[in-house]
Design a protein around this motif. Structure first.
Motif, mmCIF file in Angstrom:
data_model
loop_
_atom_site.group_PDB
_atom_site.id
_atom_site.type_symbol
_atom_site.label_atom_id
_atom_site.label_comp_id
_atom_site.label_asym_id
_atom_site.label_seq_id
_atom_site.Cartn_x
_atom_site.Cartn_y
_atom_site.Cartn_z
ATOM 1 N N SER A 48 45.023 38.983 12.376
ATOM 2 C CA SER A 48 44.382 39.385 13.622
ATOM 3 C C SER A 48 44.859 40.772 14.037
ATOM 4 C CB SER A 48 44.687 38.374 14.721
ATOM 5 O OG SER A 48 44.227 38.837 15.956
ATOM 6 N N ASN A 106 42.565 44.145 14.177
ATOM 7 C CA ASN A 106 42.416 44.896 15.422
ATOM 8 C C ASN A 106 42.890 46.335 15.267
ATOM 9 O OD1 ASN A 106 41.215 42.826 16.881
ATOM 10 N ND2 ASN A 106 43.184 41.968 17.472
ATOM 11 N N SER A 140 34.361 42.496 21.990
ATOM 12 C CA SER A 140 35.654 41.983 22.446
ATOM 13 C C SER A 140 35.494 40.938 23.537
ATOM 14 C CB SER A 140 36.538 43.123 22.946
ATOM 15 O OG SER A 140 36.868 43.976 21.881
ATOM 16 N N ILE A 141 34.550 41.167 24.458
ATOM 17 C CA ILE A 141 34.309 40.194 25.522
ATOM 18 C C ILE A 141 33.763 38.896 24.940
ATOM 19 C CG2 ILE A 141 32.841 39.690 27.525
ATOM 20 C CD1 ILE A 141 33.155 42.704 28.227
ATOM 21 N N GLU A 172 34.084 37.860 21.904
ATOM 22 C CA GLU A 172 35.115 37.262 21.057
ATOM 23 C C GLU A 172 36.194 36.569 21.886
ATOM 24 O OE1 GLU A 172 37.920 38.546 17.338
ATOM 25 O OE2 GLU A 172 37.837 39.870 19.081
ATOM 26 N N SER A 173 36.493 37.099 23.065
ATOM 27 C CA SER A 173 37.543 36.473 23.868
ATOM 28 C C SER A 173 37.169 35.050 24.269
ATOM 29 C CB SER A 173 37.845 37.312 25.110
ATOM 30 O OG SER A 173 36.761 37.277 26.006
ATOM 31 N N PHE A 174 35.879 34.765 24.372
ATOM 32 C CA PHE A 174 35.439 33.408 24.698
ATOM 33 C C PHE A 174 35.293 32.527 23.461
ATOM 34 C CE2 PHE A 174 33.864 35.847 28.352
ATOM 35 C CZ PHE A 174 34.491 35.141 29.370
ATOM 36 N N SER A 175 35.007 33.137 22.331
ATOM 37 C CA SER A 175 34.729 32.340 21.141
ATOM 38 C C SER A 175 35.854 32.377 20.104
ATOM 39 C CB SER A 175 33.434 32.826 20.484
ATOM 40 O OG SER A 175 33.553 34.183 20.110
ATOM 41 N N ASP A 176 36.845 33.237 20.292
ATOM 42 C CA ASP A 176 37.903 33.421 19.304
ATOM 43 C C ASP A 176 38.678 32.138 19.021
ATOM 44 O OD1 ASP A 176 39.481 34.993 17.539
ATOM 45 O OD2 ASP A 176 41.055 35.066 19.054
ATOM 46 N N SER A 182 38.486 31.589 15.078
ATOM 47 C CA SER A 182 39.681 31.894 14.290
ATOM 48 C C SER A 182 40.071 30.755 13.350
ATOM 49 C CB SER A 182 40.850 32.235 15.216
ATOM 50 O OG SER A 182 41.167 31.137 16.027
ATOM 51 N N LYS A 201 35.441 39.648 10.472
ATOM 52 C CA LYS A 201 35.509 40.492 11.666
ATOM 53 C C LYS A 201 35.808 41.931 11.281
ATOM 54 C CE LYS A 201 38.313 41.271 15.789
ATOM 55 N NZ LYS A 201 39.449 40.827 16.592
#
Length: 184
Positions: A55, A59, A96-97, A99-103, A107, A116
């Motif tokens: 990760s 990033n 990013s937004i 992904e923050s809900f679905s990460d 993952s 990614k």
């Protein structure tokens, strides 16, 4: 395929910090820089697939290269590179937004970080079918244009509330400080 090989070799012989390091490695080891670069890319690819901290590496790849070229774009007089990197950052922000809900779910999928990373590389690639440009023009821009008035109203309301709250907090802090001085 030979066109990609030629571009790769040309890229590896451009004058910059990375190619200077490759030149040094090539001279010390006797291994051609093309093989060194392919080995490093292979290692990064395998690390993204199986390594701990994939990760972070993903990033970094999605941030460091675009940040460097964004700074270069700011310092240049050409407008097109500014637009290219602003478009990348808008897509990166939306991604990013989302992904923050679905990460938390994504993952767990095997090879998620490799996928990614490939997505981010596609978004920053200096090609005509650049992912940022395609996603911006086909999804983000139409959505933004459709909802721009509502978003402007929301941002205006939030700005007014933030300003009011800042003034209130500042007044309260001054009053508390003055009262504290009087009590001592």
């Amino acid at each position: 395929m030979s066109h990609f090989k030629e571009r790769f070799v040309t890229l590896l012989h451009e004058k910059n910090f990375v190619t200077d390091q490759l030149t040094t490695l090539e001279q010390k080891t006797g291994v051609k820089r093309e093989f060194i670069a392919l080995g490093a890319l292979g290692f990064i690819g395998l690390y993204l697939l199986f390594g701990y901290g994939a990760s972070l590496l993903c990033n970094l790849i999605g941030f460091v290269y675009p940040a460097y070229f964004s700074i270069k774009a700011i310092e240049s007089t050409i407008k097109e590179d500014d637009t290219q990197w602003l478009t990348y950052w808008v897509v990166y922000g939306v991604f990013s937004i989302v992904e923050s809900f679905s990460d938390i779910f994504l993952s767990w999928f095997p090879f998620y970080y490799a996928g990614k990373c490939l997505f981010l590389i596609w978004c920053m690639a200096p090609v005509t079918w650049n992912g940022s440009d395609i996603l911006y023009k086909r999804a983000i821009r139409p959505y933004f244009l459709k909802h721009q008035a509502a978003m402007d109203d929301m941002v205006g309301n939030l700005s007014a509330k933030a300003k009011s709250m800042t003034e209130t907090v500042t007044k309260e802090a001054v009053n508390l400080a003055l009262n504290h001085d009087k009590n001592q």
